[in-house]
Design a protein around this motif. Structure first.
Motif, PDB file in Angstrom:
ATOM      1  N   ALA A  29      13.341  15.174  11.471  1.00  0.00           N
ATOM      2  CA  ALA A  29      14.230  14.252  10.888  1.00  0.00           C
ATOM      3  C   ALA A  29      13.637  13.092  10.476  1.00  0.00           C
ATOM      4  N   PRO A  30      14.071  12.394   9.349  1.00  0.00           N
ATOM      5  CA  PRO A  30      13.511  11.350   8.776  1.00  0.00           C
ATOM      6  C   PRO A  30      13.730  10.341   9.877  1.00  0.00           C
ATOM      7  N   ALA A  31      12.720   9.493   9.606  1.00  0.00           N
ATOM      8  CA  ALA A  31      12.750   8.132  10.321  1.00  0.00           C
ATOM      9  C   ALA A  31      13.833   6.979   9.867  1.00  0.00           C
ATOM     10  N   ALA A  32      14.720   6.836  11.200  1.00  0.00           N
ATOM     11  CA  ALA A  32      15.840   5.958  10.806  1.00  0.00           C
ATOM     12  C   ALA A  32      15.479   4.412  10.629  1.00  0.00           C
ATOM     13  N   GLN A  33      16.533   3.762   9.994  1.00  0.00           N
ATOM     14  CA  GLN A  33      16.482   1.978   9.851  1.00  0.00           C
ATOM     15  C   GLN A  33      15.977   1.627  11.274  1.00  0.00           C
ATOM     16  N   ARG A  34      15.046   0.741  11.355  1.00  0.00           N
ATOM     17  CA  ARG A  34      14.619   0.045  12.712  1.00  0.00           C
ATOM     18  C   ARG A  34      15.650  -0.857  13.118  1.00  0.00           C
ATOM     19  N   VAL A  35      15.553  -0.707  14.484  1.00  0.00           N
ATOM     20  CA  VAL A  35      16.797  -1.476  15.306  1.00  0.00           C
ATOM     21  C   VAL A  35      15.993  -2.865  15.329  1.00  0.00           C
ATOM     22  N   ALA A  36      16.976  -4.166  14.894  1.00  0.00           N
ATOM     23  CA  ALA A  36      16.379  -5.471  15.216  1.00  0.00           C
ATOM     24  C   ALA A  36      15.829  -5.712  16.715  1.00  0.00           C
ATOM     25  N   MET A  88      39.722  22.359  27.842  1.00  0.00           N
ATOM     26  CA  MET A  88      41.042  21.872  27.836  1.00  0.00           C
ATOM     27  C   MET A  88      41.169  20.206  27.940  1.00  0.00           C
ATOM     28  N   THR A  89      39.883  19.555  27.704  1.00  0.00           N
ATOM     29  CA  THR A  89      39.881  18.300  27.987  1.00  0.00           C
ATOM     30  C   THR A  89      39.238  17.619  26.688  1.00  0.00           C
ATOM     31  N   ASP A  90      39.491  16.240  26.410  1.00  0.00           N
ATOM     32  CA  ASP A  90      38.904  15.765  25.328  1.00  0.00           C
ATOM     33  C   ASP A  90      37.247  15.326  25.503  1.00  0.00           C
ATOM     34  N   HIS A  91      36.807  15.867  26.711  1.00  0.00           N
ATOM     35  CA  HIS A  91      35.494  15.166  27.077  1.00  0.00           C
ATOM     36  C   HIS A  91      34.393  16.051  26.331  1.00  0.00           C
ATOM     37  N   ALA A  92      33.248  15.449  26.214  1.00  0.00           N
ATOM     38  CA  ALA A  92      31.961  16.238  25.828  1.00  0.00           C
ATOM     39  C   ALA A  92      31.157  15.995  26.757  1.00  0.00           C
ATOM     40  N   GLU A  93      30.161  17.074  26.722  1.00  0.00           N
ATOM     41  CA  GLU A  93      29.170  17.042  27.608  1.00  0.00           C
ATOM     42  C   GLU A  93      28.197  16.054  26.988  1.00  0.00           C
ATOM     43  N   VAL A  94      27.618  14.992  27.689  1.00  0.00           N
ATOM     44  CA  VAL A  94      26.831  13.952  27.211  1.00  0.00           C
ATOM     45  C   VAL A  94      25.704  13.515  28.026  1.00  0.00           C
ATOM     46  N   VAL A  95      24.976  12.641  27.498  1.00  0.00           N
ATOM     47  CA  VAL A  95      23.836  12.230  28.684  1.00  0.00           C
ATOM     48  C   VAL A  95      23.692  10.815  28.245  1.00  0.00           C
ATOM     49  N   LYS A  96      23.777   9.850  29.255  1.00  0.00           N
ATOM     50  CA  LYS A  96      23.572   8.345  29.082  1.00  0.00           C
ATOM     51  C   LYS A  96      22.143   8.020  29.247  1.00  0.00           C
ATOM     52  N   VAL A  97      21.522   7.532  28.457  1.00  0.00           N
ATOM     53  CA  VAL A  97      20.122   7.161  28.338  1.00  0.00           C
ATOM     54  C   VAL A  97      19.893   5.669  28.515  1.00  0.00           C
ATOM     55  N   THR A  98      19.239   5.289  29.623  1.00  0.00           N
ATOM     56  CA  THR A  98      18.867   3.880  29.586  1.00  0.00           C
ATOM     57  C   THR A  98      17.346   3.829  29.386  1.00  0.00           C
ATOM     58  N   TYR A  99      17.110   2.779  28.615  1.00  0.00           N
ATOM     59  CA  TYR A  99      15.774   2.781  27.734  1.00  0.00           C
ATOM     60  C   TYR A  99      15.302   1.479  27.768  1.00  0.00           C
ATOM     61  N   ASP A 100      13.811   1.375  27.510  1.00  0.00           N
ATOM     62  CA  ASP A 100      13.253  -0.111  27.288  1.00  0.00           C
ATOM     63  C   ASP A 100      12.900  -0.239  25.959  1.00  0.00           C
ATOM     64  N   PRO A 101      13.637  -1.030  25.163  1.00  0.00           N
ATOM     65  CA  PRO A 101      13.376  -0.956  23.571  1.00  0.00           C
ATOM     66  C   PRO A 101      12.025  -1.568  23.148  1.00  0.00           C
ATOM     67  N   ARG A 102      11.392  -2.077  24.062  1.00  0.00           N
ATOM     68  CA  ARG A 102       9.888  -2.546  23.945  1.00  0.00           C
ATOM     69  C   ARG A 102       8.949  -1.293  23.752  1.00  0.00           C
ATOM     70  N   VAL A 103       9.464  -0.173  24.343  1.00  0.00           N
ATOM     71  CA  VAL A 103       8.539   1.044  24.282  1.00  0.00           C
ATOM     72  C   VAL A 103       9.302   1.983  23.354  1.00  0.00           C
ATOM     73  N   ALA A 147      26.047   0.346  13.721  1.00  0.00           N
ATOM     74  CA  ALA A 147      25.753   0.382  12.288  1.00  0.00           C
ATOM     75  C   ALA A 147      24.409   1.154  12.048  1.00  0.00           C
ATOM     76  N   VAL A 148      23.399   1.497  13.081  1.00  0.00           N
ATOM     77  CA  VAL A 148      22.351   2.044  12.887  1.00  0.00           C
ATOM     78  C   VAL A 148      22.654   3.704  12.804  1.00  0.00           C
ATOM     79  N   ALA A 149      23.577   4.237  13.742  1.00  0.00           N
ATOM     80  CA  ALA A 149      24.162   5.441  13.495  1.00  0.00           C
ATOM     81  C   ALA A 149      24.752   5.709  12.233  1.00  0.00           C
ATOM     82  N   ARG A 150      25.516   4.861  11.734  1.00  0.00           N
ATOM     83  CA  ARG A 150      26.310   5.127  10.498  1.00  0.00           C
ATOM     84  C   ARG A 150      25.319   5.362   9.387  1.00  0.00           C
ATOM     85  N   SER A 151      24.446   4.364   9.353  1.00  0.00           N
ATOM     86  CA  SER A 151      23.292   4.279   8.383  1.00  0.00           C
ATOM     87  C   SER A 151      22.442   5.597   8.336  1.00  0.00           C
TER      88      SER A 151
END
Length: 222
Positions: A29-36, A88-103, A147-151
């Motif tokens: 996948a292409p590199a995305a717009q860098r987050v501030a 029968m629900t509106d749920h999706a299976e998801v994963v919540k990621v907690t990350y260190d943006p310095r890394v 904004a980053v996701a839309r872009s």
């Protein structure tokens, strides 16, 4: 209350492949717009089919402090595997990621996600798993992430990397509900499970091969 035997049976039945499933294709996948520049730990939520594989990849990502499987999109009452897996629900299976943006930054997580975790051209399915609860979606938890996701989705559509139209969307954040304990760290606890060996171990291997600078050998837990 379920007995341990019933819990194990539920876990073994989860995310089981449908007939006629084909092998996954990995895309650089292409590199995305860098987050501030960000400070402090951040969270991001990804829906990419069976949460076992999403969690497995992000659990091997440098800078990720936790990767928790769960449900998003529906109500608290609906947030059980029995109901969600029934479609029968509106749920999706998801994963919540907690990350260190310095890394590792959010934009890098997006690139990894669409390279080896989720096929953005599939609607209401991923790999062998079919149903709206297996949809691929981005769930931003901040205006900047949105904004980053839309872009990035717009960038992906123009990139020519995928031969079919991009159908993955963005969903507004509601409430994240952790999945049952037996789903957490599933790939780590069950490396010989047929589903893990067939579908999720190859994702981790592809991640290691394609992004060696972001890959770490050990799992993060929880």
């Amino acid at each position: 209350m379920r007995t341990p035997v019933l819990l194990l049976a539920a876990a073994l039945a989860a995310c089981m492949p449908a007939t006629g499933a084909s092998a996954e294709n990995y895309v650089n996948a292409p590199a995305a717009q860098r987050v501030a520049k960000e400070s402090g730990l951040k969270t991001a939520i990804f829906a990419g089919g069976c949460f076992w594989g999403v969690e497995a990849v992000f659990s091997h990502t440098k800078g990720v402090k936790s990767a928790i499987s769960g449900y998003h999109g529906g109500t608290k009452r609906q947030a059980t595997y029995d109901l969600v897996s029934g479609g029968m629900t509106d749920h999706a299976e998801v994963v919540k990621v907690t990350y260190d943006p310095r890394v590792v930054r959010y934009d890098q997580l997006l690139q990894v996600f669409f390279s080896v975790v989720a096929d953005p051209t599939l609607k209401n399915r991923q790999g062998p798993d079919v149903g709206r609860h297996y949809r691929a979606a981005l769930i931003p938890v901040s205006k900047e992430q949105a904004a980053v996701a839309r872009s990035y989705l717009a960038q992906m559509k123009k990139s020519g990397k995928w031969s079919r139209p991009i159908v993955t969307g963005i969903e507004a954040y509601k409430t994240f509900y952790p999945a049952e304990t037996y789903h957490q760290d599933f790939a780590k606890k069950n490396p010989r499970h047929p589903y893990i060996r067939r579908w999720d171990a190859p994702k981790v291997a592809a991640f290691k091969r394609m992004y060696p600078g972001l890959y770490r050998s050990g799992f993060v837990t929880g």
